[in-house]
Scaffold this active site. Structure first.
Site, short mmCIF file in Angstrom:
data_model
loop_
_atom_site.label_atom_id
_atom_site.label_comp_id
_atom_site.label_asym_id
_atom_site.label_seq_id
_atom_site.Cartn_x
_atom_site.Cartn_y
_atom_site.Cartn_z
CE LYS A 101 18.10 -24.13 -16.91
NZ LYS A 101 18.00 -24.70 -17.50
N GLY A 139 11.45 -30.26 -19.29
CA GLY A 139 10.43 -31.16 -19.64
C GLY A 139 9.66 -30.81 -18.33
N GLY A 158 15.18 -27.98 -13.83
CA GLY A 158 13.66 -28.89 -13.88
C GLY A 158 13.40 -29.29 -12.89
CG ASP A 164 19.17 -22.19 -20.17
OD1 ASP A 164 17.80 -21.62 -19.56
OD2 ASP A 164 18.64 -23.50 -19.47
CE LYS A 220 15.43 -21.60 -18.37
NZ LYS A 220 14.99 -22.36 -18.30
CB THR A 226 6.52 -27.51 -23.09
OG1 THR A 226 6.44 -27.90 -24.00
CG2 THR A 226 7.30 -28.99 -22.24
N GLY A 244 10.53 -31.02 -26.50
CA GLY A 244 10.25 -29.74 -25.56
C GLY A 244 11.28 -29.10 -24.48
CD GLU A 254 12.97 -25.48 -6.51
OE1 GLU A 254 12.95 -25.59 -5.29
OE2 GLU A 254 14.21 -25.94 -6.50
P1 NDP Z 1 6.32 -22.51 -24.29
O1 NDP Z 1 6.37 -22.24 -25.46
O2 NDP Z 1 6.46 -24.41 -24.74
O3 NDP Z 1 5.19 -22.31 -23.43
C1 NDP Z 1 5.14 -20.82 -23.39
C2 NDP Z 1 3.29 -21.15 -24.16
O4 NDP Z 1 2.92 -19.16 -23.52
C3 NDP Z 1 3.06 -20.72 -25.36
O5 NDP Z 1 1.58 -20.94 -25.72
C4 NDP Z 1 2.44 -19.37 -25.65
O6 NDP Z 1 1.93 -18.98 -26.97
C5 NDP Z 1 2.52 -18.90 -24.64
N1 NDP Z 1 2.60 -17.21 -24.02
C6 NDP Z 1 4.15 -16.70 -24.33
N2 NDP Z 1 3.16 -14.97 -24.96
C7 NDP Z 1 2.24 -15.24 -24.16
C8 NDP Z 1 1.59 -14.06 -23.75
N3 NDP Z 1 2.46 -12.69 -24.33
N4 NDP Z 1 0.26 -14.57 -23.29
C9 NDP Z 1 -0.23 -15.14 -23.95
N5 NDP Z 1 0.32 -16.90 -23.46
C10 NDP Z 1 1.94 -16.24 -24.38
O7 NDP Z 1 7.69 -22.36 -23.28
P2 NDP Z 1 7.50 -23.60 -22.13
O8 NDP Z 1 6.70 -23.91 -21.65
O9 NDP Z 1 8.90 -24.24 -22.44
O10 NDP Z 1 8.84 -22.76 -21.27
C11 NDP Z 1 8.06 -21.72 -20.60
C12 NDP Z 1 9.02 -21.02 -19.33
O11 NDP Z 1 9.35 -22.42 -18.72
C13 NDP Z 1 9.60 -20.45 -20.52
O12 NDP Z 1 10.89 -18.69 -19.33
C14 NDP Z 1 11.27 -21.96 -19.66
O13 NDP Z 1 12.62 -21.23 -20.06
C15 NDP Z 1 10.75 -22.43 -18.92
N6 NDP Z 1 11.15 -23.82 -18.17
C16 NDP Z 1 10.98 -24.79 -19.06
C17 NDP Z 1 11.33 -25.83 -19.60
C18 NDP Z 1 11.09 -26.60 -20.35
O14 NDP Z 1 11.50 -28.05 -20.65
N7 NDP Z 1 10.24 -26.44 -21.38
C19 NDP Z 1 12.24 -26.29 -17.51
C20 NDP Z 1 11.88 -24.91 -16.82
C21 NDP Z 1 11.70 -23.91 -17.60
P3 NDP Z 1 2.92 -18.93 -28.16
O15 NDP Z 1 3.27 -20.83 -28.30
O16 NDP Z 1 1.90 -18.92 -29.26
O17 NDP Z 1 3.85 -18.29 -28.68
N1 HSE Z 2 15.86 -25.30 -22.06
C1 HSE Z 2 16.12 -25.26 -20.98
C2 HSE Z 2 16.81 -26.52 -20.68
C3 HSE Z 2 14.09 -26.06 -19.80
O1 HSE Z 2 17.38 -26.82 -21.72
O2 HSE Z 2 17.81 -26.47 -19.39
C4 HSE Z 2 15.06 -26.37 -18.65
O3 HSE Z 2 15.42 -24.67 -17.95
#
Ligand code: NDP
Ligand code: HSE
Length: 425
Positions: free
Chosen positions: A205, A302, A134, A201, A105, A13, A187, A129
């Site tokens: 934060k 998001g 977000g 979570d 985080k 995401t 997402g 950041e």
């Molecule tokens: P996702 O699961 O959507 O994306 C993570 C990606 O990383 C997936 O494609 C996953 O593959 C891949 N991945 C995981 N482990 C490995 C590895 N060892 N080697 C290579 N690729 C890997 O997560 P998000 O994008 O939602 O979240 C990512 C980070 O951002 C987290 O730390 C989250 O807390 C943070 N975050 C998320 C927000 C959100 O709105 N979603 C907002 C703010 C922060 P696979 O799915 O196959 O495991």
């Molecule tokens: N899972 C977290 C939330 C993503 O819902 O706020 C953003 O950090």
């Protein structure tokens, strides 16, 4: 023009949102920032996912070592999530001298000192950041906008998933399970949504934000934490009748050397600005001794909002001549002399299920009086075979209220404190 090659580790995401911004806005960033950013390597477990963003196979990295060894890459974005292997990967590229931008985080709140040590060893920057609130640039504001102030409080909604769920339950009567499913589809939720709904979570934060705001380490384990899994439709209805909406609030306060940090569901008065923060939006109030009140508001989760925060750090890392590190001793421990207290003061809502018999209300009143808890409002309703009595207290201490709860449940087997919700005054 300065050219900066960027690698992304984890293209889900947030990684996807980051890639989209860096490619779609590449010209715009060239013009406005004077830097040409190119994503030259992407690491993900799944090659198909990399391809789904239109990224050529030639940019798919086979391992973190390939990224660490690439002399042309100077900034690495970590958006894989979780502690391991993210920690090992980040430390490896930091030690190789590449600045890291992360949204993680959980990792920052649990291992910030180790990450910062690796960054210093490599002479690289560590920026996060996107880890909090977000797309809202609250970390930059705390680090670079509010240095003049002693910040004494930050209060807000800092988890998008739980705010989405509570908004859906309150405004549309959607069930908890369905609202959570929607938040996952959009997402917003973590890989394991327990982190969201149980308040972890938000605690991660709050640990990061309060450490920055109060200039001392506030480990996440010091954060008092309750999630939203016990919130029922009855609580939402009772709140509405009393003029409140339920929000998962994160509250950090500092007064002298006393700090309190807590995350819990809270009755927020309907007229309060936080009551109107719905869906995936987040908002944080900050108070500083000279600036007075500030409010930060925007999407807390998001792909695009979080990608926006990541890219802001990428630009920041590219343009800083010296990396920015913590302005406090960042050893993972509360500084000597600072007392993180769990005995805070609040107004409380308690809903008690009791036997419908003479003297019950008087007995409850006796407990509150003995425990030093003063009652503001009482509501009683009959229910099958018993009664439900709700109390709103005047500001009371957590320890006195918990003592009262234990005594009430000891009075008679039929008594149960069904809900205990703190109230924002
Ligand atoms: P996702 O699961 O959507 O994306 C993570 C990606 O990383 C997936 O494609 C996953 O593959 C891949 N991945 C995981 N482990 C490995 C590895 N060892 N080697 C290579 N690729 C890997 O997560 P998000 O994008 O939602 O979240 C990512 C980070 O951002 C987290 O730390 C989250 O807390 C943070 N975050 C998320 C927000 C959100 O709105 N979603 C907002 C703010 C922060 P696979 O799915 O196959 O495991
Ligand atoms: N899972 C977290 C939330 C993503 O819902 O706020 C953003 O950090």
């Amino acid at each position: 023009m300065k050219k900066i090659n960027v690698a992304i580790m984890g293209i889900g995401t947030v990684g996807g949102g980051t890639y989209e911004i860096l490619t779609k806005n590449r010209d715009f960033l060239r013009k406005t920032q004077g830097v040409d950013f190119e994503v030259t390597k992407v690491l993900d477990k799944n090659l198909e996912r990399i391809r789904s963003f239109g990224i050529p196979d030639g940019k798919a990295a086979s391992s973190v070592d390939e990224i660490a060894a690439d002399k042309d890459i100077s900034i690495v974005v970590e958006t894989m999530g979780g502690v391991e292997p993210a920690k090992t990967f980040i430390e490896k590229v930091l030690r190789a001298g590449k600045s890291v931008v992360t949204a993680n985080k959980e990792l920052v709140s649990k291992h910030w000192p180790d990450l910062e040590a690796a960054a210093k060893k490599g002479g690289a920057g560590l920026y996060f950041e996107a880890s909090c609130v977000g797309g809202v640039p609250i970390i930059r504001a705390l680090q670079e906008g509010l240095q003049a102030n002693k910040v004494d409080s930050l209060v807000g909604i800092i988890n998008g998933t739980t705010n989405y769920i509570l908004s859906k339950m309150t405004d549309e009567g959607v069930s908890y399970a369905d609202a959570l499913k929607e938040a996952q589809q959009l997402g917003y939720a973590e890989f394991n949504p327990t982190a969201d709904v149980e308040g972890f979570d938000a605690a991660y934060k709050l640990s990061i934000l309060s450490s920055l705001a109060f200039h001392t380490c506030i480990p996440y384990t010091c954060v008092y934490r309750e999630g939203i899994t016990n919130i029922t439709k009855a609580d939402i209805k009772a709140g509405r009748e009393l003029g409140y909406v339920i929000k998962l609030l994160a509250i950090g306060k500092r007064s002298g050397d006393r700090v309190e940090v807590r995350v819990h569901p809270t009755f927020v008065p309907v007229g309060h600005p936080l009551a109107g923060v719905s869906g995936s939006f987040n908002a944080v109030f900050v108070h500083g001794d000279f600036v007075d009140d500030l409010m930060f508001y925007g999407r807390g989760a998001g792909a695009r909002p979080t990608g926006s925060a990541i890219v802001s750090d990428v630009v920041y890392a590219a343009k800083r001549s010296e990396p920015l590190y913590s302005d406090f001793v960042n050893d993972g421990k509360v500084a000597p002399g600072i007392n993180v207290s769990t005995d805070f003061e609040s107004k409380y809502y308690l809903s008690v299920s009791v036997k419908d018999a003479p003297g019950v209300l008087a007995a409850l009143a006796g407990v509150f009086a003995r425990c030093g808890v003063s009652i503001e409002t009482v509501l009683q309703r009959g229910q099958d075979g018993g009664a439900s009595i709700s109390f709103l207290t005047h500001p009371s201490s957590e320890s006195d209220v918990k003592k009262a709860v234990a005594e009430i449940e000891d009075l008679d087997d039929a008594n149960k404190v069904v809900s205990l919700i703190r109230v924002l005054s």
